[in-house]
Write a protein that holds these residues in place. Structure first.
Motif, mmCIF file in Angstrom:
data_model
loop_
_atom_site.group_PDB
_atom_site.id
_atom_site.type_symbol
_atom_site.label_atom_id
_atom_site.label_comp_id
_atom_site.label_asym_id
_atom_site.label_seq_id
_atom_site.Cartn_x
_atom_site.Cartn_y
_atom_site.Cartn_z
ATOM 1 N N PHE A 110 0.854 -1.178 0.000
ATOM 2 C CA PHE A 110 0.000 0.000 0.000
ATOM 3 C C PHE A 110 0.887 1.223 0.000
ATOM 4 N N ASP A 111 0.699 2.093 -0.979
ATOM 5 C CA ASP A 111 1.469 3.329 -1.071
ATOM 6 C C ASP A 111 0.547 4.491 -0.717
ATOM 7 N N SER A 112 0.710 5.048 0.464
ATOM 8 C CA SER A 112 -0.176 6.121 0.943
ATOM 9 C C SER A 112 -0.011 7.413 0.152
ATOM 10 N N GLU A 113 1.038 7.530 -0.627
ATOM 11 C CA GLU A 113 1.272 8.747 -1.408
ATOM 12 C C GLU A 113 0.706 8.666 -2.821
ATOM 13 N N LEU A 114 0.239 7.500 -3.231
ATOM 14 C CA LEU A 114 -0.170 7.286 -4.621
ATOM 15 C C LEU A 114 -1.627 7.685 -4.867
ATOM 16 N N PHE A 115 -1.816 8.569 -5.846
ATOM 17 C CA PHE A 115 -3.149 8.853 -6.373
ATOM 18 C C PHE A 115 -3.041 8.795 -7.886
ATOM 19 N N ASN A 116 -3.857 7.956 -8.509
ATOM 20 C CA ASN A 116 -3.812 7.763 -9.954
ATOM 21 C C ASN A 116 -4.930 8.567 -10.613
#
Length: 189
Positions: free
Chosen positions: A171-177
């Protein structure tokens, strides 16, 4: 959903949707037509925030709660079905709130940043920006999410492996696609 090509006289609302009580903030900036109903706005929020739409929700606008009426759980909510964004948002900088999942109580502030003229080549709704990944569904609210991030980020944490299994991997808490959010919004149109 309607495109600007079909409704050239409509106003486009630029909204900033921010998940409250989390730092650094998790937010999305969307543009949508004033003819968007509250049920449609609920769907848009679910998509751009990457929620699963598994739980009840409500909007609080001017001290009045709107949502889906549930005969098994009478709450005094007013029906959201025939309420349009243009019915209650007439100026920039106005705010209202959206709560999703009454157990985890994910509270969102919705700010009307701008009122714009539709662009002819743009189909609405569209997400134009966002920051950070939304918490996983059913992780226990703000405090559960903090515990989740601590465990998932520390391979030596006693719950690290169980959380990785529960979430289905990393899980990457910084990722928004942004592209993926807009592909999903496109399916509403």
């Amino acid at each position: 959903m309607s495109s600007a090509k079909k409704k050239p006289n409509q106003v486009v609302y630029q909204l900033k949707i921010t998940l409250k009580q989390i730092r650094p903030p998790i937010w999305r900036r969307v543009q949508l037509l004033g003819s968007t109903s509250l049920p449609q706005l609920h769907e848009i929020i679910q998509i751009v925030m990457d929620w699963g739409n598994y739980h009840l929700h409500q909007f609080t606008i001017g001290g009045i709660d709107y949502g889906v009426e549930d005969p098994d759980f009478p709450t005094g909510l007013r029906s959201e079905n025939n309420v349009l964004l243009a019915d209650f948002c007439s100026s920039e900088k106005s705010k209202f709130s959206y709560t999703y999942d009454f157990g985890d109580s994910w509270e969102h502030e919705i700010l009307v940043e701008k009122l714009l003229t539709p662009e002819l080549k743009t189909n609405y709704p569209v997400c134009i920006k966002g920051k950070r990944a939304c918490p996983p569904e059913d992780c226990g609210g703000v405090w559960g999410y903090e515990d989740f991030l601590e465990a998932i980020g520390d391979p030596n944490h006693e719950e690290h492996e169980s959380f990785k299994e529960w979430i289905g991997g990393d899980f990457d808490s910084e990722l928004f696609n942004l592209e993926e959010a807009n592909q999903r919004l496109e399916q509403l149109k």
